[in-house]
Design a protein around this motif. Structure first.
Motif, PDB file in Angstrom:
ATOM      1  N   GLU A 162      32.480  43.056  41.517  1.00 40.89           N
ATOM      2  CA  GLU A 162      32.559  43.441  40.152  1.00 40.89           C
ATOM      3  C   GLU A 162      33.135  42.165  39.373  1.00 40.89           C
ATOM      4  N   LEU A 163      32.444  42.076  38.050  1.00 43.69           N
ATOM      5  CA  LEU A 163      33.066  41.007  37.285  1.00 43.69           C
ATOM      6  C   LEU A 163      32.879  41.568  35.831  1.00 43.69           C
ATOM      7  N   THR A 164      34.188  41.576  35.156  1.00 45.77           N
ATOM      8  CA  THR A 164      34.227  41.748  33.801  1.00 45.77           C
ATOM      9  C   THR A 164      35.183  40.579  33.007  1.00 45.77           C
ATOM     10  N   PRO A 165      34.989  40.600  31.666  1.00 44.57           N
ATOM     11  CA  PRO A 165      35.808  39.443  31.161  1.00 44.57           C
ATOM     12  C   PRO A 165      37.314  39.454  31.354  1.00 44.57           C
ATOM     13  N   THR A 166      37.867  40.647  32.075  1.00 46.41           N
ATOM     14  CA  THR A 166      39.315  40.706  32.037  1.00 46.41           C
ATOM     15  C   THR A 166      39.578  40.813  33.610  1.00 46.41           C
ATOM     16  N   TYR A 167      38.629  41.024  34.451  1.00 47.11           N
ATOM     17  CA  TYR A 167      39.118  41.067  35.970  1.00 47.11           C
ATOM     18  C   TYR A 167      37.852  40.976  36.623  1.00 47.11           C
ATOM     19  N   ALA A 168      38.075  40.436  37.950  1.00 47.31           N
ATOM     20  CA  ALA A 168      37.143  40.619  38.809  1.00 47.31           C
ATOM     21  C   ALA A 168      37.571  41.175  40.263  1.00 47.31           C
ATOM     22  N   VAL A 169      36.511  41.823  41.035  1.00 40.99           N
ATOM     23  CA  VAL A 169      36.787  42.416  42.215  1.00 40.99           C
ATOM     24  C   VAL A 169      36.363  41.635  43.334  1.00 40.99           C
ATOM     25  N   ILE A 170      36.846  41.177  44.194  1.00 43.13           N
ATOM     26  CA  ILE A 170      36.277  40.252  45.274  1.00 43.13           C
ATOM     27  C   ILE A 170      36.481  41.146  46.799  1.00 43.13           C
ATOM     28  N   ASP A 171      35.141  41.303  47.308  1.00 45.47           N
ATOM     29  CA  ASP A 171      35.166  42.240  48.576  1.00 45.47           C
ATOM     30  C   ASP A 171      35.226  41.185  49.672  1.00 45.47           C
ATOM     31  N   ALA A 172      36.686  40.991  50.310  1.00 42.48           N
ATOM     32  CA  ALA A 172      36.888  40.219  51.409  1.00 42.48           C
ATOM     33  C   ALA A 172      37.099  40.734  52.673  1.00 42.48           C
ATOM     34  N   ASN A 173      36.038  40.851  53.640  1.00 43.38           N
ATOM     35  CA  ASN A 173      36.139  41.701  54.826  1.00 43.38           C
ATOM     36  C   ASN A 173      36.384  43.146  54.436  1.00 43.38           C
ATOM     37  N   GLY A 174      35.675  43.671  53.530  1.00 49.48           N
ATOM     38  CA  GLY A 174      35.850  45.055  53.397  1.00 49.48           C
ATOM     39  C   GLY A 174      37.112  45.825  52.772  1.00 49.48           C
ATOM     40  N   ILE A 175      37.723  44.636  51.959  1.00 47.49           N
ATOM     41  CA  ILE A 175      38.920  45.037  51.204  1.00 47.49           C
ATOM     42  C   ILE A 175      38.433  44.557  49.744  1.00 47.49           C
TER      43      ILE A 175
END
Length: 193
Positions: free
Chosen positions: A11-24
């Motif tokens: 997920e990517l927004t102007p204020t945060y990103a979510v990185i899926d690293a090995n299921g987390i």
């Protein structure tokens, strides 16, 4: 402590990103500079700074080590918290911020939301000897001090474009061609905004 997190950009927004690293899924607060660098990517590697408070555990992510280092320098200044540092880096790209600090341009720092005169002066006093401009920043400084740059900036803002993206687009244009006319800069910036 985390050094970096690498994985699928979930997920990517102007204020945060979510990185899926090995299921987390790691949610990292980001600046607009990092947001721009991540757009269109499927994978990301962000350098991380952790802020652990009584009520929250926050991660701040940065596309480059340079941006992370500047962020850490900023939060070591009295009165500058992590969110203020992120707003500063969202308003002034790292290369330009190095020039702003080195040239003691408190007016430019005060233009950032949440940064007053005292905070701007404190940032300059505390960091002037610690943060030195790197090679590409001299061109940026010259571009931003030109009258054509200022005129194009004012015109685009009057047309309703936000200051941050306009400044970034014009910096890129004037760095590539310092002799570009105001009219050409405005036309070219339209395609970038």
């Amino acid at each position: 402590m985390f050094n970096y997190i690498h994985g699928r950009l979930a997920e990517l927004t102007p204020t945060y990103a979510v990185i899926d690293a090995n299921g987390i899924g790691y949610e990292l607060n980001i600046s607009l500079t990092t947001f721009s660098a991540l757009q269109g990517k499927q994978e990301a590697r962000l350098y991380v700074h952790e802020v652990i408070r009584e009520d929250a555990w926050l991660l701040f992510g940065f596309d480059t080590r340079r941006e992370l280092d500047i962020f850490r320098s900023l939060i070591n200044v009295s009165g500058v918290g992590a969110n203020t540092a992120r707003v500063i880096l969202s308003s002034i790209p790292p290369a330009e911020l190095e020039v702003v600090i080195a040239s003691a341009d408190s007016r430019r720092l005060k233009s950032v939301k949440g940064v007053g005169a005292k905070t701007a002066e404190r940032i300059i006093v505390d960091l002037k000897d610690k943060i030195k401009p790197q090679g590409d920043t001299l061109f940026i400084q010259a571009a931003q001090q030109s009258e054509a740059f200022d005129e194009a900036m004012a015109a685009l803002q009057m047309l309703g474009f936000a200051k941050g993206p306009v400044e970034k687009a014009l910096t890129k244009l004037f760095s590539a061609d310092p002799t570009i006319s105001v009219e050409q800069a405005i036309k070219s910036a339209f395609t970038m905004l």
